[in-house]
Design an enzyme around this catalytic site. Structure first.
Site, PDB file in Angstrom:
ATOM      1  N   HIS A   1      -0.837  -0.105 -10.000  1.00 14.56           N
ATOM      2  CA  HIS A   1      -1.550  -1.035  -9.116  1.00 14.56           C
ATOM      3  C   HIS A   1      -2.007  -2.278  -9.885  1.00 14.56           C
ATOM      4  CE1 HIS A   1      -3.877  -1.039  -5.064  1.00 14.56           C
ATOM      5  NE2 HIS A   1      -3.559  -2.280  -5.424  1.00 14.56           N
TER       6      HIS A   1
ATOM      7  N   ARG B   1       0.857  -1.181   0.000  1.00 15.74           N
ATOM      8  CA  ARG B   1       0.000   0.000   0.000  1.00 15.74           C
ATOM      9  C   ARG B   1       0.895   1.233   0.000  1.00 15.74           C
ATOM     10  NH1 ARG B   1      -3.483  -2.709  -1.489  1.00 15.74           N
ATOM     11  NH2 ARG B   1      -5.607  -2.991  -0.716  1.00 15.74           N
TER      12      ARG B   1
ATOM     13  N   GLU C   1      -4.297   7.336  -6.160  1.00 20.21           N
ATOM     14  CA  GLU C   1      -4.375   6.491  -7.353  1.00 20.21           C
ATOM     15  C   GLU C   1      -5.651   6.833  -8.133  1.00 20.21           C
ATOM     16  OE1 GLU C   1      -4.046   2.386  -6.187  1.00 20.21           O
ATOM     17  OE2 GLU C   1      -2.172   2.704  -5.116  1.00 20.21           O
TER      18      GLU C   1
END
Length: 313
Positions: free
Chosen positions: A276, A228, A257
């Site tokens: 991601h 994370r 993000e």
């Protein structure tokens, strides 16, 4: 009575099929913003949630909600204790993506060590000298520090065994291991050539990799973060990369993000950036979709979920 479940429209078809085959009516959402959920999904009994924030304010607007099923293993985007107090289960999919994320972490390590992305980019622009001035390094004989030794960290440790790497492990919840060496946090930071982060975000470790930690690392070391963004102090990381306090980083997760195009990370030639995608394979997406859907079905059929991260009152 038929139960209604809100899902992201891009949920893998396998998950949608599982829900409908178990009698659920689907509300497919184009986005998972608080406003959209409040407008289009306020009457649902369950929801499948990806990485979007799920605000506590939705409790007053979703009176029928019984389960929030995270599509993945992280749950820092939802306040599990608050929702437990509202009688809502929060679940994860712990068995669905560990192997995939470990493979991606290894891929990032291999890219860093051989500068594959940089070499390919230079070749495409006709730069024949890049390879002369940008040599890679061997992983064999180097030390990999794994911070967080759950399913993903352990899977990564197994993958690198064939590379003849020394594996250092820091996890305060692990007391013994048959794989690698358990060491204290500072030893891992000082001795690792590559450090890979696989911890859940907690109040104790939020932004826990910062200026002090980068100063302790070798100036030849690399940081890999597929966990994370909140695990790392991003301002301190950018400063360390600019100053070459550490050699480089591979980052798949960020505080914001998608990463804004004006982010300083994009100006750094020693940062490998991906959006991601650590679990972004067809197989992992199917598994996460089905496992999250199965948790919804279990709860809405009156059963206790398998992979809850909270208790309900």
């Amino acid at each position: 009575m038929t139960k209604t479940v809100a899902i992201p429209r891009n949920l893998a078809q396998a998950g949608k099929d599982y829900l409908t085959q178990h009698g659920m009516t689907l509300v497919e959402l184009d986005d998972m913003s608080t406003a959209t959920i409040a407008q289009q999904a306020k009457e649902v009994d369950g929801i499948v949630l990806m990485t979007d924030p799920f605000g506590n304010e939705l409790a007053d607007q979703m009176p029928n909600l019984k389960v929030i099923a995270r599509h993945g293993v992280g749950y820092d985007n939802v306040d599990q204790d608050f929702w437990g107090q509202q009688g809502v289960w929060v679940t994860i999919t712990p068995n669905a993506n560990a192997a995939t994320v470990a493979e991606t972490a290894l891929a990032e390590m291999l890219d860093l060590s051989k500068d594959l992305t940089g070499q390919s980019t230079a070749m495409r622009r006709g730069d024949g000298q890049y390879k002369v001035t940008h040599l890679g390094f061997d992983l064999a004989g180097k030390s990999l520090g794994i911070m967080g030794f759950g399913r993903i960290g352990r899977a990564l440790g197994k993958l690198v065994q064939s590379l003849n790497m020394r594996v250092l492990i820091y996890d305060p919840f692990v007391q013994q291991t048959d794989l690698g060496e358990l060491v204290d946090r500072d030893t891992l930071l000082r001795e690792s050539d590559v450090i890979s982060l696989h911890m859940a975000v907690t109040p104790e470790n939020k932004q826990g990799i910062g200026e002090r930690e980068f100063a302790m690392m070798k100036d030849s070391a690399y940081l890999v973060n597929l966990g994370r963004g909140a695990l790392v102090d991003q301002a301190a990381l950018i400063a360390a990369l600019k100053a070459h306090t550490i050699a480089g980083a591979a980052l798949d997760v960020f505080d914001e993000e998608p990463l804004p195009l004006n982010s300083p990370f994009f100006s750094l030639d020693n940062a490998l950036l991906t959006p991601h995608i650590a679990s972004n394979t067809r197989e992992a997406m199917d598994r996460m979709a089905v496992d999250s859907a199965s948790e919804v079905v279990r709860v809405l059929q009156g059963q206790t979920p398998q992979w809850a991260v909270n208790q309900v009152q």
